[in-house]
Design an enzyme around this catalytic site. Structure first.
Site, mmCIF file in Angstrom:
data_model
loop_
_atom_site.group_PDB
_atom_site.id
_atom_site.type_symbol
_atom_site.label_atom_id
_atom_site.label_comp_id
_atom_site.label_asym_id
_atom_site.label_seq_id
_atom_site.Cartn_x
_atom_site.Cartn_y
_atom_site.Cartn_z
ATOM 1 N N ASP A 175 0.861 -1.176 0.000
ATOM 2 C CA ASP A 175 0.000 0.000 0.000
ATOM 3 C C ASP A 175 0.899 1.227 0.000
ATOM 4 O OD1 ASP A 175 -2.585 1.370 0.309
ATOM 5 O OD2 ASP A 175 -1.754 1.995 2.238
ATOM 6 N N GLU A 264 -1.695 -1.320 -6.103
ATOM 7 C CA GLU A 264 -2.899 -0.745 -6.681
ATOM 8 C C GLU A 264 -2.522 0.011 -7.941
ATOM 9 O OE1 GLU A 264 -5.517 0.633 -2.955
ATOM 10 O OE2 GLU A 264 -3.667 1.711 -3.245
ATOM 11 N N ASP A 345 -3.073 1.301 7.210
ATOM 12 C CA ASP A 345 -2.342 1.040 5.965
ATOM 13 C C ASP A 345 -1.910 -0.423 5.849
ATOM 14 O OD1 ASP A 345 -2.572 3.692 5.092
ATOM 15 O OD2 ASP A 345 -0.860 4.287 6.340
#
Ligand code: ZN
Length: 362
Positions: A175, A264, A345
């Site tokens: 992340d 991502e 996170d």
């Protein structure tokens, strides 16, 4: 695959500098003479045709090959120029038997007097440390070139790297964000976390504020050039940090010997920076993007695949029971009714890994 490292050299003495500038001038002269002969229709050339140039014959032969190729392209292009031209700052090329890298010293032979070698200390940068690591790991050095640009000397080294592939089924979810620049969670395919890594964004935040206030003070006096320098400095600082973070993430990846790294895709990264003003947001999408790029190419070198997932709900969902509830996330903490209370996170990085694992088993 091949990688090129452009190393900055510490400023040489005037004497050394002149010697190498003379070498470059000699190479340019030789290339121009070769081009002239080709233009005059002489196709059969050898080093013996250029006795007046003070260069080893291997270099002359190399020049002949290269200029011939250039000349061919020149004719094809139907250029209106009289002749092909050579820049004054031609790089000097070396093959891997010519040059040596010893600790922080590069030693290269002179073109003009064969037996003499000169040593150049290399500026200590993260890139150079990376290269040294590859050399230590037994990587083969390939061609290199020395060149002079804007009053600085550079040595560009190419290395060859074996492509490796791993078959392990563990995955690492990463992340990327502001408070934590990167949080990694390594999970087995059976949903067990076996390792994690945090990269706190505090120092980066501090640096950002420092430069912002500097810019603000200068903004009133409209010192555009000074402001640009500050921006460059900040970018260099962030780039160095991104190199460090990506290196540590990949080291962990290599240590845990696993399959793909999951991140991502960038859309979401822009959203995570929503609370910032536009200038900061641009800076952030830039540094986030750069960090992903660094992770990607370092992973590739280590033989690790990188996969991207759709970022929807990775920060709002629970990594334990999969329930999605926006209000479960409060600043740094993710708290779910199922009893999952963890760093927000880390929760996101687990979700990223989970998403990929789900896709795989679907
Ligand atoms: Zn839950």
């Amino acid at each position: 695959m091949q990688l090129t490292y452009v190393l900055e050299l510490l400023k040489p003495t005037k004497r050394k500098e002149n010697i190498f500038l003379n070498n470059i001038a000699e190479v340019v002269k030789n290339r121009q003479a070769i081009a002239d002969k080709l233009k005059a229709g002489e196709a059969k050339l050898s080093s013996a045709d250029f006795k007046e140039h003070n260069l080893p014959s291997a270099v002359k032969n190399q020049n002949i090959r290269e200029v011939k190729a250039l000349y061919k392209r020149f004719l094809k292009s139907k250029s209106k120029k009289e002749n092909i031209e050579f820049k004054d700052n031609q790089p000097i090329c070396y093959n891997n038997q010519n040059y040596k890298i010893d600790n922080h010293i590069i030693s290269i032979p002179l073109y003009t007097s064969k037996c003499q070698r000169l040593a150049f200390p290399v500026k200590q940068t993260i890139r150079f440390k990376e290269l040294q690591q590859y050399i230590k790991d037994g990587c083969k050095l390939d061609k290199a070139s020395l060149f002079y640009k804007r009053r600085k000397w550079y040595f560009a080294v190419t290395i060859k790297i074996d492509d490796k592939k791993t078959t392990n089924t563990n995955v690492m979810g990463i992340d990327i964000g502001l408070r934590q620049l990167a949080v990694a969670s390594i999970k087995t395919s059976k949903d067990k976390e076996i390792n994690r890594q945090f990269h706190n964004g505090k120092q980066a935040g501090f640096i950002r504020k420092k430069y912002r206030s500097l810019r603000r003070r200068l903004g009133k006096s409209k010192k555009v050039k000074v402001i640009k320098n500050i921006n460059d400095k900040e970018q260099r600082w962030m780039t160095d940090l991104n190199h460090k973070i990506s290196r540590q993430l990949i080291n962990l990846a290599v240590q845990e010997q696993f399959g793909p790294i999951i991140m991502e895709n960038l859309e979401n990264i822009r959203n995570t920076a929503k609370s910032l003003n536009r200038a900061d947001r641009n800076l952030h999408s830039w540094t986030f993007y750069q960090l992903q790029q660094f992770i990607e190419y370092k992973a590739e070198l280590a033989g690790i695949k990188v996969e991207y997932i759709n970022p929807k709900y990775t920060s709002q969902g629970c990594s334990k029971c999969a329930k999605v509830k926006k209000s479960n996330r409060k600043a740094n903490l993710y708290s779910c009714e199922c009893g999952n209370h963890i760093h927000a996170d880390l929760n996101a990085s687990r979700n990223i890994a989970n998403k990929y694992l789900e896709q795989q088993s679907a």
